[in-house]
Design a protein around this motif. Structure first.
Motif, PDB file in Angstrom:
ATOM      1  N   LEU A 136     -38.002 -36.739 122.617  1.00 26.07           N
ATOM      2  CA  LEU A 136     -39.096 -37.096 123.509  1.00 26.07           C
ATOM      3  C   LEU A 136     -38.842 -36.669 124.954  1.00 26.07           C
ATOM      4  N   CYS A 137     -37.585 -36.405 125.282  1.00 24.63           N
ATOM      5  CA  CYS A 137     -37.205 -36.139 126.677  1.00 24.63           C
ATOM      6  C   CYS A 137     -37.447 -34.679 127.055  1.00 24.63           C
ATOM      7  N   LEU A 138     -38.081 -34.486 128.211  1.00 24.70           N
ATOM      8  CA  LEU A 138     -38.336 -33.141 128.734  1.00 24.70           C
ATOM      9  C   LEU A 138     -37.333 -32.732 129.802  1.00 24.70           C
ATOM     10  N   GLY A 139     -36.763 -33.690 130.510  1.00 23.03           N
ATOM     11  CA  GLY A 139     -35.809 -33.363 131.569  1.00 23.03           C
ATOM     12  C   GLY A 139     -35.173 -34.617 132.128  1.00 23.03           C
ATOM     13  N   ILE A 140     -34.053 -34.441 132.826  1.00 25.32           N
ATOM     14  CA  ILE A 140     -33.353 -35.578 133.419  1.00 25.32           C
ATOM     15  C   ILE A 140     -32.805 -35.209 134.792  1.00 25.32           C
ATOM     16  N   GLU A 141     -32.533 -36.243 135.575  1.00 29.56           N
ATOM     17  CA  GLU A 141     -31.686 -36.128 136.769  1.00 29.56           C
ATOM     18  C   GLU A 141     -30.439 -36.936 136.476  1.00 29.56           C
ATOM     19  N   VAL A 142     -29.261 -36.360 136.742  1.00 30.17           N
ATOM     20  CA  VAL A 142     -28.015 -37.030 136.385  1.00 30.17           C
ATOM     21  C   VAL A 142     -27.007 -36.890 137.520  1.00 30.17           C
ATOM     22  N   VAL A 143     -26.256 -37.954 137.765  1.00 33.02           N
ATOM     23  CA  VAL A 143     -25.186 -37.934 138.753  1.00 33.02           C
ATOM     24  C   VAL A 143     -23.870 -37.668 138.024  1.00 33.02           C
TER      25      VAL A 143
ATOM     26  N   PHE B  87     -26.017 -34.672 128.030  1.00 39.64           N
ATOM     27  CA  PHE B  87     -25.900 -36.019 128.595  1.00 39.64           C
ATOM     28  C   PHE B  87     -26.608 -37.068 127.730  1.00 39.64           C
ATOM     29  N   ILE B  88     -27.648 -36.656 127.006  1.00 39.47           N
ATOM     30  CA  ILE B  88     -28.371 -37.607 126.157  1.00 39.47           C
ATOM     31  C   ILE B  88     -27.505 -37.948 124.948  1.00 39.47           C
ATOM     32  N   GLY B  89     -27.240 -39.221 124.760  1.00 43.00           N
ATOM     33  CA  GLY B  89     -26.391 -39.676 123.665  1.00 43.00           C
ATOM     34  C   GLY B  89     -24.919 -39.738 124.017  1.00 43.00           C
ATOM     35  N   ALA B  90     -24.558 -39.373 125.252  1.00 40.80           N
ATOM     36  CA  ALA B  90     -23.145 -39.361 125.661  1.00 40.80           C
ATOM     37  C   ALA B  90     -22.685 -40.712 126.197  1.00 40.80           C
ATOM     38  N   GLU B  91     -23.610 -41.687 126.270  1.00 42.61           N
ATOM     39  CA  GLU B  91     -23.287 -43.057 126.695  1.00 42.61           C
ATOM     40  C   GLU B  91     -22.598 -43.115 128.066  1.00 42.61           C
ATOM     41  N   GLY B  92     -23.028 -42.239 128.971  1.00 41.53           N
ATOM     42  CA  GLY B  92     -22.535 -42.281 130.346  1.00 41.53           C
ATOM     43  C   GLY B  92     -21.169 -41.668 130.563  1.00 41.53           C
ATOM     44  N   THR B  93     -20.562 -41.090 129.531  1.00 44.33           N
ATOM     45  CA  THR B  93     -19.203 -40.553 129.679  1.00 44.33           C
ATOM     46  C   THR B  93     -19.165 -39.258 130.479  1.00 44.33           C
ATOM     47  N   LEU B  94     -20.291 -38.541 130.571  1.00 45.39           N
ATOM     48  CA  LEU B  94     -20.324 -37.256 131.284  1.00 45.39           C
ATOM     49  C   LEU B  94     -21.086 -37.344 132.606  1.00 45.39           C
ATOM     50  N   GLY B  95     -21.815 -38.414 132.804  1.00 44.87           N
ATOM     51  CA  GLY B  95     -22.606 -38.588 134.011  1.00 44.87           C
ATOM     52  C   GLY B  95     -23.601 -39.716 133.811  1.00 44.87           C
ATOM     53  N   ILE B  96     -24.194 -40.179 134.900  1.00 46.36           N
ATOM     54  CA  ILE B  96     -25.142 -41.291 134.850  1.00 46.36           C
ATOM     55  C   ILE B  96     -26.550 -40.755 135.085  1.00 46.36           C
ATOM     56  N   ILE B  97     -27.415 -40.973 134.089  1.00 47.03           N
ATOM     57  CA  ILE B  97     -28.806 -40.528 134.200  1.00 47.03           C
ATOM     58  C   ILE B  97     -29.551 -41.462 135.151  1.00 47.03           C
ATOM     59  N   THR B  98     -30.205 -40.876 136.163  1.00 47.03           N
ATOM     60  CA  THR B  98     -30.916 -41.685 137.153  1.00 47.03           C
ATOM     61  C   THR B  98     -32.437 -41.550 137.063  1.00 47.03           C
ATOM     62  N   SER B  99     -32.928 -40.447 136.514  1.00 50.88           N
ATOM     63  CA  SER B  99     -34.373 -40.255 136.317  1.00 50.88           C
ATOM     64  C   SER B  99     -34.573 -39.398 135.072  1.00 50.88           C
ATOM     65  N   ALA B 100     -35.779 -39.431 134.547  1.00 52.35           N
ATOM     66  CA  ALA B 100     -36.070 -38.631 133.361  1.00 52.35           C
ATOM     67  C   ALA B 100     -37.569 -38.384 133.246  1.00 52.35           C
ATOM     68  N   SER B 101     -37.919 -37.339 132.537  1.00 53.84           N
ATOM     69  CA  SER B 101     -39.326 -37.054 132.224  1.00 53.84           C
ATOM     70  C   SER B 101     -39.477 -36.990 130.706  1.00 53.84           C
TER      71      SER B 101
ATOM     72  N   ASP C  69     -30.261 -31.777 139.034  1.00 57.38           N
ATOM     73  CA  ASP C  69     -31.702 -31.971 138.849  1.00 57.38           C
ATOM     74  C   ASP C  69     -32.190 -31.087 137.706  1.00 57.38           C
ATOM     75  N   LEU C  70     -32.401 -31.720 136.551  1.00 63.08           N
ATOM     76  CA  LEU C  70     -32.910 -31.013 135.374  1.00 63.08           C
ATOM     77  C   LEU C  70     -34.281 -31.554 134.969  1.00 63.08           C
ATOM     78  N   LEU C  71     -34.989 -32.176 135.939  1.00 63.40           N
ATOM     79  CA  LEU C  71     -36.306 -32.746 135.644  1.00 63.40           C
ATOM     80  C   LEU C  71     -37.324 -31.627 135.381  1.00 63.40           C
ATOM     81  N   SER C  72     -38.181 -31.858 134.409  1.00 62.45           N
ATOM     82  CA  SER C  72     -39.195 -30.877 134.046  1.00 62.45           C
ATOM     83  C   SER C  72     -40.267 -31.575 133.234  1.00 62.45           C
TER      84      SER C  72
ATOM     85  N   SER D 234     -47.277 -36.137 130.259  1.00 70.09           N
ATOM     86  CA  SER D 234     -45.860 -36.385 130.546  1.00 70.09           C
ATOM     87  C   SER D 234     -45.740 -37.476 131.591  1.00 70.09           C
ATOM     88  N   ILE D 235     -44.576 -38.106 131.617  1.00 66.80           N
ATOM     89  CA  ILE D 235     -44.278 -39.165 132.574  1.00 66.80           C
ATOM     90  C   ILE D 235     -42.900 -38.927 133.147  1.00 66.80           C
TER      91      ILE D 235
END
Length: 239
Positions: A75-82, A108-122, A90-93, A18-19
């Motif tokens: 492919l996404c395991l988790g995200i951090e979103v504002v 939030f994935i596929g929402a094109e920023g309408t619900l929040g801004i993703i700042t990090s991801a795993s 903090d939903l990173l995993s 994972s990354i």
């Protein structure tokens, strides 16, 4: 919103494959970084040299390897979103099997920023393929191409990296706009398919006593079977 300063790769875990990284990292930079560690991030787009992973998440990008690995969401395991109110969620995993509670990240994935801004991801990583082979085939029609896809999936499970329909108009536009383009056949097919197959197994890529490479042999057998079934009418394997 420009996230180009959020450009750090935070960690790579070879044990969990994972990354974790910030959302402004350019996609091709991810490829280079993990391939140096003998791993593979399969999201691949024509814009990989300029698009950033946060945008890929926001649009749930598919790319050329979607048949084998799925969309960015897969492919996404988790995200951090504002969130819009400034709160940080903090939903990173790096867990591949996390079946607890609500799967909030996928809102939030596929929402094109309408619900929040993703700042990090795993993300998930995979073993780096030890060999890739590309072939172009003439299928005449889309139904034939679907038959060919099913044949490949049955005969070479998990081996298809990409399967791209290329109608005659594609080659006409390309040959009119790209200098020194090499056309695959003397007569362009009405419908063709560009196929990438790969293997991460050493047994598939090492020459046998006769000098033959097993992955090449598997591909040739599938194409021969497709000829026999009248699914394809011509084929060429890239050298």
């Amino acid at each position: 919103i420009n996230t180009e300063k959020l450009n750090k790769i935070l960690s790579v875990d070879k044990n969990t494959k994972s990354i974790t990284l910030e959302s402004g990292v350019i996609l091709s930079d991810i490829h280079r970084h993990v391939e140096e560690l003998d791993m593979y991030f399969p999201l691949n787009l024509g814009a990989k040299g300029s698009c950033v992973i946060g945008g890929n998440l926001s649009t749930n990008a598919g790319g050329i390897n979607v048949l084998k690995y799925g969309n960015t969401r897969d492919l996404c395991l988790g995200i951090e979103v504002v969130l819009p109110n400034g709160d940080i969620l903090d939903l990173l995993s790096n867990l591949r099997k996390d079946n607890t509670g609500y799967d909030l990240k996928n809102i939030f994935i596929g929402a094109e920023g309408t619900l929040g801004i993703i700042t990090s991801a795993s993300f998930k990583l995979f073993p780096l393929p030890k060999m890739n082979i590309t072939t172009f085939v003439e299928t005449k029609s889309i139904p034939n191409a679907i038959q060919l896809l099913n044949l490949f999936q049955n005969e070479l499970p998990h081996g298809i990296e990409a399967f791209e329909l290329m109608p005659k108009t594609f080659w006409e536009v390309a040959s009119n706009n790209i200098d020194n383009i090499s056309l695959p056949f003397n007569t362009l097919p009405e419908m063709g398919v560009l196929i990438d197959v790969s293997s991460s197994s050493k047994s598939d890529v090492i020459q046998d006593s006769t000098g033959k490479i097993p992955l090449n042999e598997k591909l040739e057998k599938i194409l021969s079977l497709a000829f026999d079934k009248n699914i394809i009418h011509d084929a060429i394997i890239c050298k």
